[in-house]
Design an enzyme around this catalytic site. Structure first.
Site, PDB file in Angstrom:
ATOM      1  N   ASP A  81     -24.703  -1.239  34.978  1.00 43.03           N
ATOM      2  CA  ASP A  81     -25.124  -1.122  36.375  1.00 43.03           C
ATOM      3  C   ASP A  81     -25.677   0.258  36.692  1.00 43.03           C
ATOM      4  O   ASP A  81     -26.559   0.396  37.549  1.00 43.03           O
ATOM      5  CB  ASP A  81     -23.949  -1.429  37.304  1.00 43.03           C
ATOM      6  CG  ASP A  81     -23.714  -2.927  37.439  1.00 43.03           C
ATOM      7  OD1 ASP A  81     -24.077  -3.661  36.498  1.00 43.03           O
ATOM      8  OD2 ASP A  81     -23.168  -3.358  38.462  1.00 43.03           O
ATOM      9  N   CYS A 122     -17.187  -3.448  31.289  1.00 37.84           N
ATOM     10  CA  CYS A 122     -17.911  -2.965  32.460  1.00 37.84           C
ATOM     11  C   CYS A 122     -18.108  -4.022  33.538  1.00 37.84           C
ATOM     12  O   CYS A 122     -17.603  -5.126  33.450  1.00 37.84           O
ATOM     13  CB  CYS A 122     -19.215  -2.315  32.024  1.00 37.84           C
ATOM     14  SG  CYS A 122     -18.900  -0.708  31.222  1.00 37.84           S
ATOM     15  N   ASP A 123     -18.893  -3.644  34.537  1.00 42.63           N
ATOM     16  CA  ASP A 123     -18.835  -4.222  35.881  1.00 42.63           C
ATOM     17  C   ASP A 123     -18.828  -5.748  35.968  1.00 42.63           C
ATOM     18  O   ASP A 123     -17.985  -6.333  36.628  1.00 42.63           O
ATOM     19  CB  ASP A 123     -20.002  -3.681  36.708  1.00 42.63           C
ATOM     20  CG  ASP A 123     -19.863  -2.201  36.988  1.00 42.63           C
ATOM     21  OD1 ASP A 123     -19.244  -1.506  36.168  1.00 42.63           O
ATOM     22  OD2 ASP A 123     -20.380  -1.732  38.008  1.00 42.63           O
ATOM     23  N   LYS A 124     -19.807  -6.419  35.374  1.00 41.16           N
ATOM     24  CA  LYS A 124     -19.890  -7.879  35.528  1.00 41.16           C
ATOM     25  C   LYS A 124     -19.299  -8.611  34.340  1.00 41.16           C
ATOM     26  O   LYS A 124     -19.173  -9.840  34.373  1.00 41.16           O
ATOM     27  CB  LYS A 124     -21.356  -8.316  35.708  1.00 41.16           C
ATOM     28  CG  LYS A 124     -22.064  -7.621  36.849  1.00 41.16           C
ATOM     29  CD  LYS A 124     -21.302  -7.748  38.157  1.00 41.16           C
ATOM     30  CE  LYS A 124     -21.909  -6.887  39.245  1.00 41.16           C
ATOM     31  NZ  LYS A 124     -21.784  -5.437  39.007  1.00 41.16           N
ATOM     32  N   CYS A 195     -17.068   4.024  33.236  1.00 36.24           N
ATOM     33  CA  CYS A 195     -17.137   5.263  34.014  1.00 36.24           C
ATOM     34  C   CYS A 195     -15.784   5.619  34.625  1.00 36.24           C
ATOM     35  O   CYS A 195     -15.050   4.766  35.103  1.00 36.24           O
ATOM     36  CB  CYS A 195     -18.208   5.145  35.085  1.00 36.24           C
ATOM     37  SG  CYS A 195     -19.874   5.025  34.397  1.00 36.24           S
ATOM     38  N   GLU A 491     -26.620  -3.328  44.313  1.00 35.70           N
ATOM     39  CA  GLU A 491     -25.696  -2.270  44.719  1.00 35.70           C
ATOM     40  C   GLU A 491     -26.481  -1.143  45.369  1.00 35.70           C
ATOM     41  O   GLU A 491     -27.574  -0.801  44.929  1.00 35.70           O
ATOM     42  CB  GLU A 491     -24.933  -1.733  43.506  1.00 35.70           C
ATOM     43  CG  GLU A 491     -23.940  -2.718  42.949  1.00 35.70           C
ATOM     44  CD  GLU A 491     -23.113  -2.152  41.811  1.00 35.70           C
ATOM     45  OE1 GLU A 491     -22.103  -2.770  41.469  1.00 35.70           O
ATOM     46  OE2 GLU A 491     -23.469  -1.089  41.266  1.00 35.70           O
ATOM     47  N   SER A 517     -21.857  -0.024  44.833  1.00 38.14           N
ATOM     48  CA  SER A 517     -21.238   0.342  43.566  1.00 38.14           C
ATOM     49  C   SER A 517     -19.802   0.753  43.820  1.00 38.14           C
ATOM     50  O   SER A 517     -19.454   1.218  44.911  1.00 38.14           O
ATOM     51  CB  SER A 517     -22.003   1.515  42.948  1.00 38.14           C
ATOM     52  OG  SER A 517     -21.239   2.157  41.963  1.00 38.14           O
TER      53      SER A 517
END
Length: 616
Positions: A81, A122-124, A195, A491, A517
């Site tokens: 992302d 990570c995100d998704k 992150c 985002e 985000s």
């Protein structure tokens, strides 16, 4: 007694061809009586959170085989992302969640896998795999790649911890020199891993612990530390045990829908509110609950947000605390322990690693555990050496952070705030609700009123903010960026970061039908539902309209009369097929994204797809 799914392809005379193909993958006669476990990896060199996962799938596979199973690994996609941020690449991020869920379903069902080990980060990717596990409802264990170490930078004679957001804010701040920007950029992301703040990736990996589907430490021990290897090793053994319990002992309690039940979703959301997690977690928990046929809704989130305090503040809500510091304070089990003592979670729920959450806390909560091994585990620290190699260091803090009065994790009596870290707001601007990360909002602007400054895209908003068109006291409104209108629900990290860099972080609000985000903070209100493309009132806002935000009273109001809104709605709908579409932007929307837009639903439902099922 349920039959092993894999026996569909490994047993019977007519499966000679399938067995021949299995043999070509390395299986022997003795393997055809064993459970087949899918190791779902997400290695890619595009994403720092996944760059170190290449060999970890085979590490898990070896442990599965030592425990008596057969392991077969495959990969899903993974979008970064941060790299996709601020351009049309972000249109693909949320839709990738559905592709990941589908790819896991396709592979597991096509090959009749008996269970899953999901290696995400990570995100998704974690949400997509979580959706798949609950959709398939076969035994599953989650293990993530782990958080990145926070960066360290020395500026003006002081050493401070930094992360990706610091680099973005500094780059947009004209008062920061090119040299200092370069120093921060080179230090912000020093290692492999997700992150380092409580952004979306780390939030979701923490929530899998609360859901009972991941092992303790999954969300908090850094990717570089040798202690994380134990999680991968144990995941391999644990999944074989779960699979045998289900298929050989008829123990359905181990299935994802029985572990991650309604009470577990309440626990996960309670944790999220207490630690000020990413607002994206709301979207993903709603989607996962939908897949698991769990009746968990925005109303439940609203209810929980009114009674759960903030017990932990992590970047981006505060500058100098990162997930590595949460681990030192006892990790997620430490926060859950405080929530348990406050009577805010249900510890009767089961987990993949302990009979109940109460049993898990007895061992893993540092305030009650008598295990020296547990205390040693939570002293795992960053190595301080840039690397892309997992398990590459063994450093430890000298002591734990067990201070519940002034430490990183607080008890109820010493909570950062009695009001939770996330809130659901309702009003004529968001009849189905919207989300704000209150943990990142300065107390001085919990109530805010100002004129709207409307933009029809994130790009236009960024240009307006950096171009000085946005002034103190205004409410930036970004429309047609919802799941359908974007499409893809971008985002808005750049707009929030640029408001900070322009000195407007505490002087403006940002309201959108898009999302934020996990790195966003400030008075950033997203997920407005219904979105503009669905005919939501946010699409009727005009520059200069007054918007009143009242977080303590959970309201967001467009101060325009019903009569005027009705006139605007009639004018919009008179456009026919051109109604409820952005007019001031040019955007190339691919066939893949058009397909997503045609099937997606509102953020209030997790932006899940809605497909009319055929009756057979």
């Amino acid at each position: 007694m349920p039959a092993y799914r894999s026996r569909t392809t490994t047993h019977g005379r007519n499966m000679a061809g399938a067995r021949g193909l299995w043999r070509a993958t390395g299986m022997k006669d003795a393997d055809f009586g064993k459970p087949i476990i899918a190791v779902v990896n997400s290695f890619t060199q595009f994403v720092p959170g996944h760059v170190h996962l290449k060999d970890l799938g085979q590490l898990v596979a070896r442990e599965i085989e030592q425990a008596g199973g057969v392991a077969k690994e495959f990969n899903t996609i993974a979008v970064d992302d941060g790299i996709a941020m601020g351009h049309d690449g972000m249109l693909y991020s949320l839709p990738s969640r559905e592709l990941i869920a589908d790819s896991v379903e396709y592979m597991a069902n096509a090959h009749c896998a008996d269970g899953l080990v999901c290696i995400s980060n990570c995100d998704k990717i974690t949400p997509g795999m979580l959706m798949a596990a609950l959709r398939l409802n076969i035994p599953a264990v989650f293990v993530s790649g782990g958080p990145m170490e926070a960066g360290k930078v020395k500026l003006q004679g002081k050493t401070k911890a930094v992360d990706l957001i610091d680099a973005m804010v500094a780059a947009a701040d004209s008062k920061v020199s090119d040299e200092d920007v370069k120093v921060i950029e080179r230090s912000a992301c020093p290692t492999c891993g997700s992150c380092s703040g409580m952004f979306t990736a780390n939030s979701m990996n923490c929530l899998t612990e609360a859901l009972g589907l991941a092992l303790p430490g999954n969300g908090s021990v850094v990717a570089t530390h040798a202690d994380r290897k134990r999680l991968f090793v144990e995941a391999g053994h644990t999944i074989v045990d779960l699979v045998r319990r289900y298929y050989e002992q008829d123990d359905a309690s181990v299935l994802p829908r029985n572990v991650a039940n309604f009470k577990a979703f309440e626990n996960a959301m309670t944790l999220d509110i207490a630690m000020g997690g990413s607002t994206n977690t709301v979207l993903h928990l709603l989607a996962a609950a939908h897949e698991g046929q769990v009746a968990f809704t925005m109303k439940d989130i609203d209810r929980l947000s009114r009674r759960v305090p903030v017990l932990c503040k992590v970047a981006p809500s505060v500058a100098d605390v990162h997930v590595e510091d949460v681990h030192r304070a006892g990790g997620i089990m430490g926060i859950l322990g405080e929530l348990d003592r406050a009577g805010l979670i249900d510890t009767s729920v089961s987990t993949v690693h302990a009979p109940t959450m109460a049993d898990a806390l007895e061992r893993w909560d540092i305030k009650r555990s008598k295990s020296e091994a547990v205390r040693t585990f939570y002293r795992a620290s960053p190595g301080g050496i840039p690397t892309q190699v997992a398990f590459s260091q063994e450093r430890r803090y000298d002591e734990l952070d067990a201070d519940r009065e002034k430490g990183v994790v607080r008890d109820l009596e010493h909570a950062f705030s009695k009001d939770g870290g996330l809130a659901v707001l309702y009003g004529n601007l968001a009849q189905d609700g919207c989300i704000v990360k209150t943990a990142g909002v300065d107390a001085s602007i919990l109530k805010f009123s100002g004129p709207a400054r409307v933009f029809e895209s994130q790009d236009a908003a960024v240009e307006g903010i950096l171009g000085g068109k946005v002034v103190a006291g205004e409410v930036v409104v970004i429309i047609y960026e919802g799941p359908r209108g974007g499409p893809g629900m971008q985002e808005m990290l750049y707009p929030t970061s640029y408001l900070k860099s322009m000195g407007l972080g505490k002087a403006c609000a940002l309201v959108t039908d898009g999302r934020f985000s996990g790195g966003s903070s400030g008075l950033s209100i997203g997920h407005l539902s219904p979105e503009a493309a669905e005919g939501g009132n946010i699409g009727l806002v005009r520059t200069g309209d007054l918007i009143a935000i009242d977080i303590p009273n959970r309201s967001i109001t467009l101060e325009v009369s019903d009569e005027e809104l009705a006139k605007r709605r009639a004018s919009e709908e008179a456009k026919g097929d051109a109604a409820w579409q952005a007019t001031g932007r040019k955007r190339n929307v691919s066939t893949a994204l058009q397909a997503y837009a045609a099937l997606t639903t509102s953020a209030a439902r997790g932006a899940v797809r809605e497909v009319k099922r055929r009756s057979n």
